[in-house]
Design an enzyme around this catalytic site. Structure first.
Site, PDB file in Angstrom:
ATOM      1  N   HIS A   1      -6.794  -4.644  -1.718  1.00 37.20           N
ATOM      2  CA  HIS A   1      -6.036  -5.898  -1.675  1.00 37.20           C
ATOM      3  C   HIS A   1      -6.301  -6.755  -2.896  1.00 37.20           C
ATOM      4  O   HIS A   1      -6.193  -7.972  -2.839  1.00 37.20           O
ATOM      5  CB  HIS A   1      -6.381  -6.702  -0.420  1.00 37.20           C
ATOM      6  CG  HIS A   1      -6.026  -5.996   0.836  1.00 37.20           C
ATOM      7  ND1 HIS A   1      -6.912  -5.206   1.512  1.00 37.20           N
ATOM      8  CD2 HIS A   1      -4.873  -5.945   1.535  1.00 37.20           C
ATOM      9  CE1 HIS A   1      -6.311  -4.704   2.587  1.00 37.20           C
ATOM     10  NE2 HIS A   1      -5.091  -5.128   2.623  1.00 37.20           N
TER      11      HIS A   1
ATOM     12  N   HIS B   1       0.816  -1.213   0.000  1.00 35.37           N
ATOM     13  CA  HIS B   1       0.000   0.000   0.000  1.00 35.37           C
ATOM     14  C   HIS B   1       0.850   1.262   0.000  1.00 35.37           C
ATOM     15  O   HIS B   1       0.373   2.344   0.331  1.00 35.37           O
ATOM     16  CB  HIS B   1      -0.914   0.020   1.223  1.00 35.37           C
ATOM     17  CG  HIS B   1      -1.722  -1.212   1.401  1.00 35.37           C
ATOM     18  ND1 HIS B   1      -2.565  -1.675   0.421  1.00 35.37           N
ATOM     19  CD2 HIS B   1      -1.805  -2.106   2.419  1.00 35.37           C
ATOM     20  CE1 HIS B   1      -3.146  -2.798   0.846  1.00 35.37           C
ATOM     21  NE2 HIS B   1      -2.695  -3.085   2.047  1.00 35.37           N
TER      22      HIS B   1
END
Ligand SMILES: Nc1ncnc2c1ncn2[C@@H]1O[C@H](COP(=O)(O)OP(=O)(O)O)[C@@H](O)[C@H]1O
Ligand SMILES: Nc1ncnc2c1ncn2[C@@H]1O[C@H](COP(=O)(O)OP(=O)(O)O)[C@@H](O)[C@H]1O
Ligand SMILES: [Mg+2]
Ligand SMILES: [Mg+2]
Ligand SMILES: [Mg+2]
Ligand SMILES: [Mg+2]
Lengths: 209, 332, 332, 209
Positions: B219, B57
């Site tokens: 994700h 991320h």
């Protein structure tokens, strides 16, 4: 009776089974998760195999605790705390034992299930590993209560876990990452239920050797 | 899978080394752990903020370690929550005696691992509080289920709670403010294509040339539904509607917005989206007090973006505008 | 072509609107032109810096308009140099009476269009100077040919010349310093895949799953050669060697480095590259005084990156470290 | 003789030819450039057609200057200043004319070539538009010197330009974006030479109507 030798064979065998099924578990985690359940579990059980070398001579409880700590500190994700907690609780259930009989295994099952429910704030029917483990426990217990031996009961447990995995395909996920998908989670087997099934199957296969 | 990496096992370690080498004036690594902390940790007399989660991320979360934001960031494997011992190490390394706030994104894995670390810290007598970020409106909310995911809105929590801690507020206050940000933040995301988790080596899902995935998280997991691609304006319209349905904003109320790239979408497109977003909010007479456009909370190389709206009051606005100095978020 | 846009003709205009809406505290648009200037332009008594070029390199160049960097940025169509009238408009809008420095990347189109704007400014009596950035070592240098391209190193020119102008240096001095940065800057780029010019609608080139393009610029043009993909470490090694062959750096000399993403490559990979880059420079006992990792000069959504090395002396180092406050480059 | 009517037909026709060939020119600019030559030229000549409406009644020089300004302010890239400068120089070469004969066209060619060489710091053999325009000029002039008329000379010019485009495939680019490719620029036709050829061909075709 599960003696030390069989116990260590079980641990080794289930670790290998997980390692062999890395791709499968990642694949199952793809449509309803983040494609890492296999990688996570393999990281954990590779570490377990390493750590096992140092505690082979220890008692059941110490070994299970060592496994728990290895899983907790390497798996991560949702499955790490859950499997880690399971083994930790199992370790507590076998303190002082030199051999494990059917009753001990029932106690281990109960400790494991309690551990997962506590840590995961989850229960059966939510499309998680509990949907493999709880039916397995129930089948195991029923078989033993009907006079079945360890071998027989483990086979029944394995079969129930397999059915549990099938069942996860039919339900909506309520807990874990797959729950974000809502309706779209239907039709897919739960990866954690599958890894639990793989573990139970490998236990049964050692006991049937 | 085409990536500029060496091997998938080494990724997190090599990345953290690269971050520390790039920003030694901001952060250092806790030896032997995948934990980045402020270069001058622990900061005495200040509440410390720890966040983290799976890697992939970036710049979250290591990029937000620094003055006015985080004290520590824990990096799990790609898309995998870090383990409790790693989080515990971060807590120990940053605690300056005034306690530690854990900023957790609402994923079963993150919640459980951070919780276990909390239990460990508890045994050592370190004061720890937690907030759980769940800003993603794509997921239906319910106390019975896992609830909503924590996504890009997390960056607002880091910024504002970080500013509160920097001001010298106590743990309870910092937690109250963090929770207020969470209560006032909503995000909606979409994607034009998959990402590839290095160790899995395969795309997270497949989309046709004319399809987009709506309402997905960070994700690579599929979203709420798949739909035909339409114009940036239509997509933006749909997304802001979803957000405002969930958290109505009245005329003349002030908001901050974030148009967050998921990794593979160029700034050009994010600004085109921001244009429409601004126009739509203007039509509704909502005041946009501050705008962030860029890659703040990514999903490896995924093409796509999310929109976050944070409803401001005087306190949040002041803290949002406070000075911050971190590798990935600077404000003079 | 899968992009979050409305239609390819409107892209630049809509993007500029989105930028202005996001950063009104920094910049504004010259009405009717694709020109962004500082919100408080013209800054009296300061040499003004104007740069620009085709769009598609965001945050270049609009993102660098602000204190300590550019005064004006001219945006052409995607990958197309802006026209002279646009550049001329920028010059007029930012000139504070002390003259304007044009920072031009070395492309025939950019050079000619900026030159024509210079001629127009000349007729109006505005003092204009030019520097031409040509940092790309992938291209063979020669006075007989077009020479080398200007790529990511341009950002260093903006930063350092911008700081010099902010200090109050005169046009000649600012030009001298800008030229010094150019003389001390080298870049090498590589790509893992193509980008798509919206109006063309097709990938700029095609690569096999195991191929990379080495030595390419920032316009989707093919590079010097195509090769099998190898590890991040090997690629980094090859690239830094090319740079240092061209501009040797001695032990104990100081450099600044930039690992620049081309748009589609995640920070994760850029940091992995930075790790190796740092190790290699350490081995050569070259001191890395400052590191930039991120998307500074992109090629729409292209996956790939470039490495830039800037050799520092005291003057360059001080100006590089000076305060800057722009949408895409902030330094406290 | 090219009178006002023919002249306007030529401008309209060549604008349309460029517009029709947008994809081709973008495609040619892909392997050795940045895929925009067609888009650039079309932006320019779409504007030319618009602007032409307002100056139809003006003299040649004013019209050409208007075209030049339209191109300079809309095309951008390398081709904008180059074609813009060409038309600007052409405008200077026809001041006061009411009709254009062969000699005038030769003067226009020379102005155009000078303009490009000056602005582009380039010459023939460098894989640019000059490799279409200079041979066309030479062929045009030779034909006229041998007594050929405008029609004939324009045909010869067009043929020479076509050959020039072919020739650009065989050489390394020295100027413009393709020069960055070095050896790899060989084998590809130059997009600018091709657009020049398209323009010359469209002029010849109007004259042959
Ligand atoms: N709250 C929970 N209770 C029980 N099991 C859970 C819970 N949350 C997740 N799981 C199990 O964990 C599995 C996913 O593990 P894994 O992929 O390793 O972690 P993550 O979801 O964090 O990526 C699920 O398939 C599910 O069986
Ligand atoms: N210096 C120059 N002299 C003459 N022609 C040039 C020069 N540079 C470029 N060109 C011409 O311009 C063409 C490219 O135009 P275009 O694609 O519109 O611009 P850009 O290269 O800026 O993208 C080339 O094919 C070539 O014919
Ligand atoms: Mg998973
Ligand atoms: Mg995970
Ligand atoms: Mg161009
Ligand atoms: Mg071009």
């Amino acid at each position: 009776m599960i003696d030390k030798n069989i116990f260590l064979r079980i641990i080794n065998n289930l670790s290998d089974s997980i390692i062999e099924n890395k791709e499968l578990l990642n694949e199952l985690d793809r449509p309803i998760g983040d494609s890492d359940h296999g990688s996570n579990m393999v990281r954990g059980f590779t570490e377990v195999k390493k750590k096992l070398e140092n505690v082979k001579e220890s008692d059941f409880s110490t070994i299970l605790k060592t496994i728990a700590m290895a899983l907790i500190s390497t798996v991560g994700g949702a499955s790490g705390p859950l499997y880690g907690t399971s083994f930790l609780k199992a370790s507590g259930a076998v303190v002082g034992k030199e051999e494990l009989d059917e009753k001990d295994i029932i106690a281990v099952y109960e400790a494991v299930i309690d551990g997962i429910k506590y840590r995961g704030k989850s229960d059966k029917g939510q499309k998680t590993m509990l949907d493999a483990i709880i039916p397995a426990y129930e089948a195991f217990k029923a078989c033993v209560e009907n006079g079945g031996d360890l071998k027989k009961a483990s086979d029944e447990a394995q079969k129930a876990a397999a059915e549990g995995v099938e069942y996860t395909k039919t339900i909506i996920a309520i807990k874990g990452r797959a729950s974000f998908l809502g309706e779209r989670s239907i039709g897919h087997a739960d990866p954690g239920a599958t890894s639990s099934y793989i573990i139970l199957k490998s236990i049964a296969s050692v006991l049937n050797e | 899978m085409k990536k500029m990496i060496n091997n998938s096992e080494g990724i997190v370690d090599e990345m953290l080394k690269g971050i520390v080498m790039a920003h030694p004036e901001y952060l250092k690594r806790v030896k032997g752990f995948n934990v980045l902390i402020r270069e001058n940790s622990p900061v005495k007399g200040k509440v410390a903020l720890v966040s983290g989660g799976g890697s992939g991320h970036e710049p979250s979360h290591g990029g937000y370690v620094g003055k006015g934001m985080l004290d520590g960031a824990v990096a799990g494997e790609v898309f995998t929550s870090p383990t409790p011992d790693q989080v515990f190490e971060a807590i120990k390394a940053v605690d300056g005696g005034n306690g530690v706030l854990l900023v957790i994104k609402n994923y079963s894995g993150d919640v459980m691992n951070f919780e276990m670390a909390d239990e460990m810290a508890d045994m050592e007598g370190i004061k720890v509080e937690k907030v759980i970020v769940n800003d993603d409106v794509a997921v239906e909310n319910s106390t019975y289920t896992t609830g909503r995911r924590g996504v890009a809105g997390t960056v607002f929590v880091h910024k504002i709670a970080g500013a509160a801690a920097e001001e010298g507020r106590d743990l309870e206050e910092v937690k109250r403010i963090a929770q207020k940000v969470i209560d006032h933040t909503r995000t909606m995301g979409m994607s034009l294509g998959p990402c590839i988790v290095p160790d899995a080596g395969k795309p997270s899902f497949e989309l046709e040339e004319d399809e987009i995935e709506m309402g997905l998280g960070i994700h690579g997991e599929p979203g709420t539904h798949r739909t035909k691609i339409s114009s940036a304006d239509e997509v933006t319209n749909y997304m802001i509607d979803k957000i405002l349905e969930d958290m109505p904003v009245k005329p003349n109320e002030e908001v901050a917005v974030m148009v967050n790239g998921l990794g593979g979408t160029p700034l050009m497109e994010l600004y085109i989206v921001n244009r429409k977003l601004n126009e739509l909010l203007n039509e509704k007479e909502v005041k946009v007090a501050k705008t962030f456009v860029g890659n703040y909370m990514t999903s490896i190389e995924m093409p796509g973006f999310s929109i976050t709206v944070l409803k401001l009051d005087e306190e949040l606005k002041r803290l949002l505008n406070a000075v911050a100095d971190t590798p990935a978020f600077k404000q003079l």
